[in-house]
Design a protein around this motif. Structure first.
Motif, PDB file in Angstrom:
ATOM      1  N   PHE A 231       1.150  -1.094   0.072  1.00 46.60           N
ATOM      2  CA  PHE A 231      -0.116   0.603  -0.063  1.00 46.60           C
ATOM      3  C   PHE A 231       0.823   1.414   0.193  1.00 46.60           C
ATOM      4  N   LEU A 269      -8.567   1.436  -5.399  1.00 51.93           N
ATOM      5  CA  LEU A 269      -8.154   0.745  -3.470  1.00 51.93           C
ATOM      6  C   LEU A 269      -9.023   0.105  -3.402  1.00 51.93           C
ATOM      7  N   TRP A 272      -7.743  -2.818  -5.696  1.00 57.47           N
ATOM      8  CA  TRP A 272      -5.977  -3.345  -5.693  1.00 57.47           C
ATOM      9  C   TRP A 272      -6.048  -4.461  -4.503  1.00 57.47           C
TER      10      TRP A 272
END
Length: 319
Positions: A231, A269, A272
């Motif tokens: 991250f 995100l 992800w």
């Protein structure tokens, strides 16, 4: 020696300075002319550029090289050379200066001489002129069109418009009420006054065209497939790009841009996280809660988070 209302490609002046000046003048004058010169860089005349250059230098080598730059042929992908008698190649180091020099005499100095009471902002060939009435704006637009026509240039008939800068204190008028200048769209928007009151103002915010371009870049990152990165590595990679967007497009009406960035980046995100962690593959709700928890723990990790575009649930701690 350039005009004070010329902003493009000059030390100590920027596109944001031009947008700021335009915003202040829209508060004072209710009408603007949004000028669009059709194919400016392809049609600007060589001889008039050379006359402008020769007013500022007597060095024969300077004049020789400028003429060579202008006359250099264009090469097609297949190798074919095309001779040019007009236009200055976009992307060359000298083109912005030559374009500014030409427009100084063709427009700026001419406006100062014939319409000294009118203010304008010019960034190369992007021009906004402020007027007190629609009749004046239409008259000046036509006069400018004739002036540029003497150099073989033409105003785009559809993109050149007279726009009414409608705000809360001005009466309704027919016609366009929005224009775009240097990546910002000016239009009536709700604004908060210094005393906390909400009113209608005519202000700039990031344009739809700019947001479309940013959205394409964000999609091109393919964040959902970057599972080999942590991250923090993702943040290190995209933060400089997003910072550049915020520094430019967030200078005016910043909340409009920040909301857009949150809507565009945070879902990627989440994807992800779903691909990164097996237990989240088929659990988008859990992935969103995971992202919210990370945002609560490190709200400064992504630059758009620092400006308030936190994922859903982060602000309330609903993780």
């Amino acid at each position: 020696m350039f005009h004070p209302d010329s902003y493009g490609y000059r030390p100590g002046r920027s596109a944001l300075d031009a947008v700021g000046a335009c915003r202040r003048r829209c508060w004072k004058q209710p009408w603007v002319i949004d000028l669009d010169i059709r194919q400016f860089f392809d049609t600007v005349p060589h001889e008039q550029i050379m006359l402008a250059v020769q007013r500022h230098t007597t060095h024969r080598w300077v004049i020789l090289y400028v003429r060579r730059w202008l006359a250099a042929p264009l090469q097609s992908p297949d190798g074919t050379l095309h001779a040019r008698t007009r236009g200055t190649p976009q992307g060359s180091a000298i083109s912005p200066l030559l374009a500014n020099l030409f427009m100084h005499y063709a427009f700026d100095a001419w406006m100062a001489r014939t319409r000294p009471y009118l203010r304008f902002e010019r960034y190369c060939d992007d021009i906004i002129v402020h007027c007190a009435s629609r009749n004046l704006a239409e008259n000046v637009r036509d006069t400018i069109g004739r002036r540029l026509g003497t150099f073989g240039l033409a105003l785009h008939p559809e993109k050149t418009r007279v726009v009414y800068c409608k705000d809360g204190s001005r009466p309704p008028r027919d016609g366009p009420r929005t224009f775009t200048f240097l990546g910002y769209t000016f239009q009536p928007r709700g604004v908060t006054t210094p005393d906390g009151q909400l009113r209608m103002g005519f202000v700039p915010a990031v344009s739809a065209q700019a947001m479309k371009a940013m959205a394409a870049v964000i999609r091109g990152w393919r964040l959902g497939r970057r599972t080999g990165m942590t991250f923090r590595q993702l943040a290190t990679w995209i933060n400089p790009i997003v910072t550049g967007w915020i520094n430019y497009y967030g200078h005016f009406y910043k909340s409009w841009l920040i909301n857009f960035l949150g809507r565009r980046i945070n879902p990627h995100l989440v994807k992800w996280a779903q691909r990164k962690y097996k237990r989240l593959h088929q659990a988008p709700a859990r992935a969103r809660r995971r992202l919210a928890r990370i945002a609560n723990e490190t709200p400064g990790l992504f630059v758009h988070w620092r400006h308030g575009a936190l994922p859903a649930g982060a602000a309330t701690g609903a993780v």
